[in-house]
Design a protein around this motif. Structure first.
Motif, PDB file in Angstrom:
ATOM      1  N   UNK A 122      40.250  42.209  24.017  1.00 39.30           N
ATOM      2  CA  UNK A 122      39.794  41.461  25.183  1.00 39.30           C
ATOM      3  C   UNK A 122      40.571  40.160  25.376  1.00 39.30           C
ATOM      4  N   UNK A 123      40.906  39.487  24.308  1.00 41.26           N
ATOM      5  CA  UNK A 123      41.648  38.225  24.427  1.00 41.26           C
ATOM      6  C   UNK A 123      43.059  38.476  24.975  1.00 41.26           C
ATOM      7  N   UNK A 124      43.716  39.493  24.460  1.00 47.05           N
ATOM      8  CA  UNK A 124      45.054  39.832  24.968  1.00 47.05           C
ATOM      9  C   UNK A 124      44.977  40.252  26.426  1.00 47.05           C
ATOM     10  N   UNK A 125      43.953  41.019  26.774  1.00 45.87           N
ATOM     11  CA  UNK A 125      43.769  41.443  28.172  1.00 45.87           C
ATOM     12  C   UNK A 125      43.643  40.220  29.075  1.00 45.87           C
ATOM     13  N   UNK A 126      42.852  39.240  28.662  1.00 41.86           N
ATOM     14  CA  UNK A 126      42.671  38.034  29.461  1.00 41.86           C
ATOM     15  C   UNK A 126      43.994  37.291  29.638  1.00 41.86           C
ATOM     16  N   UNK A 127      44.795  37.222  28.583  1.00 41.69           N
ATOM     17  CA  UNK A 127      46.081  36.526  28.686  1.00 41.69           C
ATOM     18  C   UNK A 127      47.086  37.297  29.543  1.00 41.69           C
ATOM     19  N   UNK A 128      47.028  38.621  29.520  1.00 42.70           N
ATOM     20  CA  UNK A 128      47.874  39.423  30.419  1.00 42.70           C
ATOM     21  C   UNK A 128      47.460  39.165  31.864  1.00 42.70           C
ATOM     22  N   UNK A 129      46.166  39.136  32.121  1.00 40.50           N
ATOM     23  CA  UNK A 129      45.684  38.847  33.480  1.00 40.50           C
ATOM     24  C   UNK A 129      46.140  37.460  33.937  1.00 40.50           C
ATOM     25  N   UNK A 130      46.103  36.485  33.043  1.00 37.08           N
ATOM     26  CA  UNK A 130      46.561  35.138  33.380  1.00 37.08           C
ATOM     27  C   UNK A 130      48.051  35.142  33.726  1.00 37.08           C
ATOM     28  N   UNK A 131      48.857  35.802  32.903  1.00 40.01           N
ATOM     29  CA  UNK A 131      50.299  35.897  33.172  1.00 40.01           C
ATOM     30  C   UNK A 131      50.543  36.627  34.488  1.00 40.01           C
ATOM     31  N   UNK A 132      49.747  37.666  34.752  1.00 38.91           N
ATOM     32  CA  UNK A 132      49.882  38.412  35.994  1.00 38.91           C
ATOM     33  C   UNK A 132      49.527  37.586  37.211  1.00 38.91           C
ATOM     34  N   UNK A 133      48.485  36.774  37.090  1.00 37.71           N
ATOM     35  CA  UNK A 133      48.104  35.898  38.199  1.00 37.71           C
ATOM     36  C   UNK A 133      49.262  34.987  38.564  1.00 37.71           C
ATOM     37  N   UNK A 134      49.869  34.372  37.566  1.00 36.48           N
ATOM     38  CA  UNK A 134      50.993  33.453  37.807  1.00 36.48           C
ATOM     39  C   UNK A 134      52.186  34.191  38.411  1.00 36.48           C
ATOM     40  N   UNK A 135      52.542  35.337  37.827  1.00 33.80           N
ATOM     41  CA  UNK A 135      53.709  36.084  38.309  1.00 33.80           C
ATOM     42  C   UNK A 135      53.493  36.586  39.740  1.00 33.80           C
ATOM     43  N   UNK A 136      52.317  37.095  40.022  1.00 35.98           N
ATOM     44  CA  UNK A 136      52.033  37.626  41.358  1.00 35.98           C
ATOM     45  C   UNK A 136      51.994  36.511  42.399  1.00 35.98           C
ATOM     46  N   UNK A 137      51.451  35.356  42.021  1.00 31.70           N
ATOM     47  CA  UNK A 137      51.430  34.216  42.946  1.00 31.70           C
ATOM     48  C   UNK A 137      52.848  33.728  43.226  1.00 31.70           C
ATOM     49  N   UNK A 138      53.685  33.686  42.194  1.00 29.32           N
ATOM     50  CA  UNK A 138      55.078  33.245  42.379  1.00 29.32           C
ATOM     51  C   UNK A 138      55.846  34.192  43.289  1.00 29.32           C
ATOM     52  N   UNK A 139      55.517  35.478  43.199  1.00 31.44           N
ATOM     53  CA  UNK A 139      56.216  36.457  44.037  1.00 31.44           C
ATOM     54  C   UNK A 139      55.527  36.643  45.385  1.00 31.44           C
ATOM     55  N   UNK A 140      54.596  35.761  45.704  1.00 26.30           N
ATOM     56  CA  UNK A 140      53.901  35.687  46.991  1.00 26.30           C
ATOM     57  C   UNK A 140      53.056  36.926  47.309  1.00 26.30           C
ATOM     58  N   UNK A 141      52.594  37.599  46.282  1.00 22.56           N
ATOM     59  CA  UNK A 141      51.661  38.714  46.461  1.00 22.56           C
ATOM     60  C   UNK A 141      50.245  38.149  46.318  1.00 22.56           C
ATOM     61  N   UNK A 142      49.854  37.326  47.289  1.00 24.17           N
ATOM     62  CA  UNK A 142      48.656  36.499  47.154  1.00 24.17           C
ATOM     63  C   UNK A 142      47.352  37.286  47.058  1.00 24.17           C
TER      64      UNK A 142
END
Length: 184
Positions: A122-142
């Motif tokens: 669960x902790x790794x999943x949460x950190x993957x989701x956090x990294x995904x949020x940042x990457x998706x926001x940077x690539x403008x997939x809001x």
């Protein structure tokens, strides 16, 4: 169901299905379950680096804590243990890539998320989701980033409570994306 304990977490046995979080602002520790715990079941925490191989985790537990782990993951049959080790090694590489400043692609994020979920980390999943949020926001997939931000917040609230650093960070990201999507 969440379990809330203070320093009693030091008395818990080894198991990767729980998450201990120390809140510096209140100087208290909390133990959160990542699954429902039936009445009278033992409460436990993890003592080993979760992304290490099974052999490395068992050696660390034996050397540092002087016990042989018999949790479900450490007692997998050899073929399943090898597959688990491969997923954990891949998650470790993903983690190093992100920590090194890399921006993961959507397929890379989905693979990491699937591995974390398959391993029940669960902790790794949460950190993957956090990294995904940042990457998706940077690539403008809001819209997708907003969905990931909500899932990140929910994951960290389960792991650490709503007042933790990561829960607050995810909530802030979620609010920022909502503003970008509707600037009114």
């Amino acid at each position: 169901m969440r379990i809330y304990l203070s320093c009693l977490s030091a008395l818990a046995d080894h198991d990767p299905d729980s998450h201990y979080h120390f809140q510096f602002s209140t100087f208290t520790g909390r133990l959160f379950a990542t699954r429902d715990i039936p009445q009278d079941e033992e409460i436990s925490v993890t003592y080993a680096p979760l992304l290490a191989s099974g052999e490395a985790r068992r050696k660390a537990l034996s050397t540092k804590y002087r016990f042989d782990c018999l949790c479900e993951t450490c007692t997998l049959p050899p073929d399943l243990a090898a597959a688990s080790d491969r997923r954990r090694a891949q998650m470790s590489r993903f983690d190093a890539f992100v920590r090194g400043g890399g921006m993961p692609s959507y397929p890379m994020l989905m693979d990491a998320l699937k591995d974390a979920e398959r391993e029940g980390l669960a902790s790794e999943r949460a950190h993957v989701l956090l990294a995904g949020t940042k990457a998706l926001a940077r690539s403008r997939q809001l819209e997708t980033a907003l969905d990931w931000a909500k899932r990140t917040r929910e994951a960290f609230e389960l792991l650490e409570g709503p007042d933790s650093f990561y829960s607050t960070l995810a909530r802030t990201q979620e609010e920022a994306m909502l503003k970008k999507m509707d600037p009114k």
